[in-house]
Enzyme design. Sequence first.
Site, short mmCIF file in Angstrom:
data_model
loop_
_atom_site.label_atom_id
_atom_site.label_comp_id
_atom_site.label_asym_id
_atom_site.label_seq_id
_atom_site.Cartn_x
_atom_site.Cartn_y
_atom_site.Cartn_z
N GLU A 1 3.99 5.33 4.69
CA GLU A 1 4.05 6.79 4.53
C GLU A 1 4.99 7.42 5.02
OE1 GLU A 1 2.41 10.01 4.73
OE2 GLU A 1 1.00 7.93 3.78
N THR B 1 -13.64 5.17 3.95
CA THR B 1 -12.98 6.29 5.19
C THR B 1 -13.89 7.17 5.63
OG1 THR B 1 -11.96 7.37 3.86
CG2 THR B 1 -10.46 6.72 3.70
N LYS B 2 -13.85 8.34 6.71
CA LYS B 2 -14.62 9.41 7.17
C LYS B 2 -14.66 10.17 6.70
CE LYS B 2 -13.79 8.07 12.37
NZ LYS B 2 -13.55 8.41 12.73
N PHE B 3 -13.84 10.28 5.73
CA PHE B 3 -13.11 11.83 4.42
C PHE B 3 -14.12 11.16 3.19
CE2 PHE B 3 -11.33 13.03 0.63
CZ PHE B 3 -11.11 14.33 0.57
N GLU B 4 -14.36 9.57 2.70
CA GLU B 4 -14.49 9.47 1.84
C GLU B 4 -16.81 9.47 2.64
OE1 GLU B 4 -15.61 5.54 -1.24
OE2 GLU B 4 -13.70 5.30 0.68
N ASP C 1 -3.00 12.63 -3.67
CA ASP C 1 -2.56 14.27 -3.87
C ASP C 1 -2.89 13.92 -5.25
OD1 ASP C 1 -2.35 16.51 -4.07
OD2 ASP C 1 -1.04 16.62 -2.73
N ASP D 1 -10.96 10.69 -5.57
CA ASP D 1 -12.10 11.40 -5.51
C ASP D 1 -11.77 12.87 -5.86
OD1 ASP D 1 -10.25 12.62 -3.68
OD2 ASP D 1 -11.87 13.25 -2.41
N ASP E 1 9.82 7.17 0.53
CA ASP E 1 9.76 6.95 -0.65
C ASP E 1 9.26 6.35 -1.21
OD1 ASP E 1 8.59 7.68 -3.22
OD2 ASP E 1 10.58 9.01 -3.23
N GLU F 1 0.61 -1.29 0.16
CA GLU F 1 0.05 0.26 -0.10
C GLU F 1 0.61 1.05 0.06
OE1 GLU F 1 -3.83 2.03 1.91
OE2 GLU F 1 -3.11 0.82 3.05
#
Length: 234
Positions: A89, A212-215, A139, A175, A116, A64
């Site tokens: 990450e 996700t909560k964001f989604e 991003d 998104d 990276d 991931e």
Amino acid sequence: MTDTPESQPRAMRTIKSFVMRAGRMTEGQERGLERGWPLYGLELADGLQDFDRLFGRQASRTFEIGFGMGHSTLEMAAAAPEQDFIGVEVHKPGVGALLNGMLTAELSNIRVYSCDALEVLRDCVADASLDRVLLFFPDPWHKSRHHKRRIVQPAFAELVRRKLKVGGVLHMATDWAQYAEHMLEVMRAAPGFHNLSADGTFIPRPEERPVTKFERRGERLGHGVWDLKFARSE
């Protein structure tokens, strides 16, 4: 084309697809780094890894890219204990959060890099060894002058192809509609892949990708999410 390290483009070192952000660490994130990193953290400098040895088994393996705060990674790993996950990450609070979550949930089927992801793929992952590569909500670099910073480029597609087993899958989600179209354009042109979408475009959200909560917030606001799956064909 011969799959050798020398054939891999080196330009990916010069243009970063992420911005290093300073962030304060919570007590839980500090705990994750202090206690979890010695158990589950991996270093780029260690080079090519034997993941069968590190995990102590042979298993389906997922890589991931950019796991954020690690919520989706934890959910996927908990739901599939028979599978192994390698998460990368660059932001330390997210790394600490994932490690803390692993300790709390007593999960041991994740290993973590904090650097990276493209360098990890190139230098630490054997060719034809991964079952899945995940890239969720990278991003979008939506300004035209920043499009060169988008991680999804032809060189990225070729690097991922090399690391996937034949039949292995690159799963991406975004998104941003324009970035979704950019991903589709790049992958359609990438040799050695075929689109798993029935109509050659996007797929419905797969059940294995956590929401996700964001989604969820975006869905309430009417924002779309686009998923793409491409399998290595050769």
